[in-house]
Design a protein around this motif. Sequence first.
Motif, PDB file in Angstrom:
ATOM      1  N   ALA A 134       0.835  -1.208   0.000  1.00 49.65           N
ATOM      2  CA  ALA A 134       0.000   0.000   0.000  1.00 49.65           C
ATOM      3  C   ALA A 134       0.867   1.254   0.000  1.00 49.65           C
ATOM      4  O   ALA A 134       0.560   2.242  -0.678  1.00 49.65           O
ATOM      5  N   LYS A 165       2.246   1.729  -3.475  1.00 51.13           N
ATOM      6  CA  LYS A 165       1.186   2.251  -4.341  1.00 51.13           C
ATOM      7  C   LYS A 165       1.050   3.756  -4.157  1.00 51.13           C
ATOM      8  O   LYS A 165       1.000   4.519  -5.139  1.00 51.13           O
ATOM      9  N   THR A 187      -0.457   6.286   4.799  1.00 48.66           N
ATOM     10  CA  THR A 187      -0.614   4.837   4.618  1.00 48.66           C
ATOM     11  C   THR A 187      -0.903   4.168   5.949  1.00 48.66           C
ATOM     12  O   THR A 187      -1.808   3.320   6.061  1.00 48.66           O
ATOM     13  N   PHE A 217      -4.380   2.267   6.663  1.00 46.11           N
ATOM     14  CA  PHE A 217      -4.251   0.806   6.687  1.00 46.11           C
ATOM     15  C   PHE A 217      -4.267   0.341   8.148  1.00 46.11           C
ATOM     16  O   PHE A 217      -3.275  -0.132   8.681  1.00 46.11           O
ATOM     17  N   PRO A 240      -3.384  -4.940  -1.382  1.00 49.23           N
ATOM     18  CA  PRO A 240      -2.344  -4.521  -2.332  1.00 49.23           C
ATOM     19  C   PRO A 240      -1.213  -5.544  -2.420  1.00 49.23           C
ATOM     20  O   PRO A 240      -0.818  -6.146  -1.424  1.00 49.23           O
ATOM     21  N   TYR A 280       4.550  -1.844  -7.589  1.00 54.20           N
ATOM     22  CA  TYR A 280       3.160  -2.128  -7.252  1.00 54.20           C
ATOM     23  C   TYR A 280       2.455  -2.829  -8.408  1.00 54.20           C
ATOM     24  O   TYR A 280       2.608  -2.448  -9.570  1.00 54.20           O
ATOM     25  N   GLU A 297      -4.489  -4.827  -6.453  1.00 55.30           N
ATOM     26  CA  GLU A 297      -5.103  -5.482  -5.305  1.00 55.30           C
ATOM     27  C   GLU A 297      -5.570  -6.869  -5.732  1.00 55.30           C
ATOM     28  O   GLU A 297      -6.078  -7.054  -6.838  1.00 55.30           O
TER      29      GLU A 297
END
Length: 292
Positions: A146, A149, A169, A173, A265, A272, A275
């Motif tokens: 994540a 990303k 993040t 998260f 992710p 990256y 998902e």
Amino acid sequence: MNTAHKILLVVNPISGNTKKENIIEQVQNEAKAIKKQLEIYTTKGKNDKDNLIKLLEKNHFEKLIIAGGDGTIKLGVSAVMEIHKNIPIGIIPAGSANGMAVELNLPLDIQKAIRHALKNTPKPVDIVQINGEASIHISDIGINAALIKNYDQSNIRGKLGYALQSIPTLINFKEPFHYKINANGKVFSGDAIMVAFANAQKYGNGAVINPQGKLNDGKFEILIFKSLQIPKILETVFNEVPIDEEFIEIIKTNKAVINTENPVPLQIDGEYGRETNFVEISIAHKQVQIIY
């Protein structure tokens, strides 16, 4: 000049902060000194793998030299695997993150790295296949993916960019995800903040995340980080304390299937992907020859 003496140099013009024109000039000089013919391919960011495969199939290169970071190395490795040619791969660390170079204890000095790549002999290295994509270093699902990303979507590069993206993040998260792992004939399940798939031991900054990792033992490690405990993460990653089994679990295997309840992710070697709620992993034992 005999085509058996041809070397292909793959250069990523936008990786890292090193001027690639200087690297190209130095490689040309070193190649000329050892009577090697040099061909140069500069990545475009589009169709690079297909273009590289065509070049490798059309020519008989005795060596592939890669000037870039982990993503460029992965590009070269993937192309070599695709054509099933045993072409030795040399690395000139020239990325913003040079995790594989650090793992292989390669010289980070450009001149020394060039001479090392041109003159030394290769050793076999395992490649991890993740959903059919090659991974040579460390990949994962969860909070680190994540972060990557968010970093990719920002305009600020380098360590500052990572630092600035870390806070949002971590805020967004918050909740662990539920996983189920099939490996070694067993099923492992629980909640995690990150699940890493590591063939190597270290991240690009030298931090040890996987002390059991060996590049050619026919195995990879699955590392399950069970909760977001920042002090524990820092202690574990920087190898200041032994791994706490209540915080992190390690599974050593040669293949695995991972399912998650909801898409999370995924990043592969610092790039990256997307998902996903399904990850299939296997090892290709001693698949490529890398000079280290």
